[in-house]
Design an enzyme around this catalytic site. Structure first.
Site, PDB file in Angstrom:
ATOM      1  N   ASP A 104      15.329   2.496   4.268  1.00 62.86           N
ATOM      2  CA  ASP A 104      14.342   1.810   3.419  1.00 62.86           C
ATOM      3  C   ASP A 104      15.009   1.220   2.175  1.00 62.86           C
ATOM      4  O   ASP A 104      14.784   0.064   1.818  1.00 62.86           O
ATOM      5  CB  ASP A 104      13.259   2.787   2.937  1.00 62.86           C
ATOM      6  N   SER A 109       7.736   3.459  -1.924  1.00 61.63           N
ATOM      7  CA  SER A 109       8.597   4.266  -2.807  1.00 61.63           C
ATOM      8  C   SER A 109       9.983   3.642  -2.909  1.00 61.63           C
ATOM      9  O   SER A 109      10.566   3.576  -3.994  1.00 61.63           O
ATOM     10  CB  SER A 109       8.669   5.725  -2.350  1.00 61.63           C
ATOM     11  N   ALA A 110      10.516   3.118  -1.790  1.00 63.39           N
ATOM     12  CA  ALA A 110      11.839   2.481  -1.849  1.00 63.39           C
ATOM     13  C   ALA A 110      11.801   1.262  -2.759  1.00 63.39           C
ATOM     14  O   ALA A 110      12.713   1.043  -3.566  1.00 63.39           O
ATOM     15  CB  ALA A 110      12.303   2.078  -0.450  1.00 63.39           C
ATOM     16  N   ALA A 111      10.734   0.456  -2.665  1.00 63.61           N
ATOM     17  CA  ALA A 111      10.662  -0.749  -3.495  1.00 63.61           C
ATOM     18  C   ALA A 111      10.595  -0.373  -4.975  1.00 63.61           C
ATOM     19  O   ALA A 111      11.258  -1.001  -5.816  1.00 63.61           O
ATOM     20  CB  ALA A 111       9.443  -1.587  -3.100  1.00 63.61           C
ATOM     21  N   PRO A 142       0.833  -1.208   0.000  1.00 60.23           N
ATOM     22  CA  PRO A 142       0.000   0.000   0.000  1.00 60.23           C
ATOM     23  C   PRO A 142       0.866   1.257   0.000  1.00 60.23           C
ATOM     24  O   PRO A 142       1.933   1.279   0.615  1.00 60.23           O
ATOM     25  CB  PRO A 142      -0.811  -0.110   1.303  1.00 60.23           C
ATOM     26  N   GLY A 155       3.965   3.801   4.977  1.00 60.75           N
ATOM     27  CA  GLY A 155       5.151   3.550   5.800  1.00 60.75           C
ATOM     28  C   GLY A 155       5.735   2.171   5.567  1.00 60.75           C
ATOM     29  O   GLY A 155       6.546   1.692   6.358  1.00 60.75           O
TER      30      GLY A 155
HETATM   31  O1  PMV Z   1       8.574   6.614   4.907  1.00 62.59           O
HETATM   32  P1  PMV Z   1       8.461   5.834   6.152  1.00 62.59           P
HETATM   33  O2  PMV Z   1       7.169   6.000   6.855  1.00 62.59           O
HETATM   34  O3  PMV Z   1       8.798   4.405   5.947  1.00 62.59           O
HETATM   35  O4  PMV Z   1       9.562   6.420   7.192  1.00 62.59           O
HETATM   36  C1  PMV Z   1      10.901   6.070   7.106  1.00 62.59           C
HETATM   37  C2  PMV Z   1      11.623   6.219   8.405  1.00 62.59           C
HETATM   38  C3  PMV Z   1      12.041   7.645   8.812  1.00 62.59           C
HETATM   39  O5  PMV Z   1      13.096   7.451   9.758  1.00 62.59           O
HETATM   40  C4  PMV Z   1      10.894   8.384   9.478  1.00 62.59           C
HETATM   41  C5  PMV Z   1      12.562   8.457   7.647  1.00 62.59           C
HETATM   42  C6  PMV Z   1      13.865   7.953   7.068  1.00 62.59           C
HETATM   43  O6  PMV Z   1      14.114   8.271   5.897  1.00 62.59           O
HETATM   44  O7  PMV Z   1      14.635   7.275   7.760  1.00 62.59           O
END
Ligand code: PMV
Length: 326
Positions: free
Chosen positions: A143, A101-103, A93, A97
């Site tokens: 991430d 976006s990283a994937a 989703p 969090g």
């Molecule tokens: O984007 P999220 O919700 O997975 O947050 C990542 C974790 C944070 O520490 C809040 C931001 C980061 O880039 O480390």
């Protein structure tokens, strides 16, 4: 493929996938140099790249203008390259969090890397972080490193095998492997979308207050102990530390009434539960009590969340050997 392989060279069409992630310890504090524990989860994003008359993402020819992640990835690895049609599908989703976006960035980076002669994992982790940070403006490489490495990874701490170091200007984050305790987790999306960048900025302001250094020291202590207890497979101690981490996240102001309701619903069925990721919406993660996972999933669904039972995905970003036809 193992997490230590690089991404080999391939000609188009090329397909790659990369997992989402869940932060177990140290989110927010990691942006300020503290340790973090992240696990790549078995929900992933897959991309396919094909030669095409016109550049597009999921048939949208304007995506390079409207999608900052797509634009940053192309700027980083495809400048001057021929037009390509990119298809992306995901089970993660968005804005939850859970590393969507990283994937996307890591799967796309792996595919672009393959199409431009191959890339090693350390290079893909660095490049993917730069793309995500370029699009988001803030953040740590937790991430993207978890998505590239797979399994459990620690930033800025832990005794495990060093994987790589990610840099941004003067800043450096070391990334290490953490032993997989083979636990299942339940993540649950609250349905409340939020912006990582806004939450990171709000927490940075909160940490600039006089008690900021003491809070960061406690984040650090909890994350260090958490990395060790997960690596040892100690569920009871991990539960206690997850609860302490949650207290800290409340103190820095990233809880939300919907998240509190989900944490309360999870409480009787979990060793512990906490916000995961930036908070202010998004998701929680719970370590289910032995044998209670199904009940926990049903309870969180009744409480209005989207619960997803997950395990560590041992494979990080990698190529899909047979790109789907069409
Ligand atoms: O984007 P999220 O919700 O997975 O947050 C990542 C974790 C944070 O520490 C809040 C931001 C980061 O880039 O480390």
């Amino acid at each position: 493929m193992t997490s230590s392989d690089g991404i080999p060279a391939r000609s188009l069409p090329v397909s790659a996938r990369a997992p989402g992630k869940c932060v177990l310890f140290g989110e927010h504090a990691v942006v300020h140099g503290c340790p973090e524990l992240v696990v790549a989860i078995d929900l992933s994003t897959q991309v396919v790249l094909r030669a095409a008359p016109q550049l597009s993402l999921n048939a949208d020819p304007n995506a390079a203008e409207s999608n900052p992640y797509f634009r940053a990835a192309l700027d980083g690895s495809w400048r001057g390259g021929p037009p390509i049609a990119v298809r992306s599908v995901t089970r993660i989703p968005r804005s939850a969090g859970l590393g969507s976006s990283a994937a996307f960035v890591c799967a796309l980076g792996a595919a672009l890397g393959a199409a431009t002669g191959g890339v090693d994992r350390a290079g893909l982790a660095q490049r993917s972080f730069e793309v995500e940070r370029g699009a988001q403006g803030v953040g740590s490489p937790g991430d993207t490193s978890a998505s590239v490495a797979g399994g459990y990874v620690a930033l800025n701490g832990g005794p495990g095998e060093p994987l790589w170091t990610v840099t941004a200007g003067e800043r450096r984050w070391s990334v290490r492997r953490v032993e997989d305790p083979r636990w299942s987790w339940v993540v649950a999306y609250s349905g409340v979308p939020r912006s990582t960048a806004d939450a990171v900025r709000a927490v940075a302001e909160r940490l600039a207050r006089p008690d900021g250094p003491a809070l960061l020291a406690e984040f650090e202590e909890v994350a260090r102990a958490g990395i060790a207890s997960v690596g040892r497979g100690d569920r009871r101690e991990t539960g206690e530390l997850l609860r302490r981490n949650q207290e800290l996240l409340r103190t820095v102001g990233v809880s939300h009434p919907r998240l509190e309701a989900l944490l309360a619903a999870a409480e009787p069925l979990a060793e512990a539960a906490k916000i995961t990721g930036a908070g202010a919406g998004g998701s929680i993660v719970a370590l289910p009590r032995a044998g209670r996972e199904g009940e926990l999933v049903r309870t969180l669904a009744r409480a209005g969340a989207l619960p997803l039972p997950v395990r560590a995905e041992p494979l990080g970003a990698g190529l899909v050997e047979e790109p789907p036809a069409g």
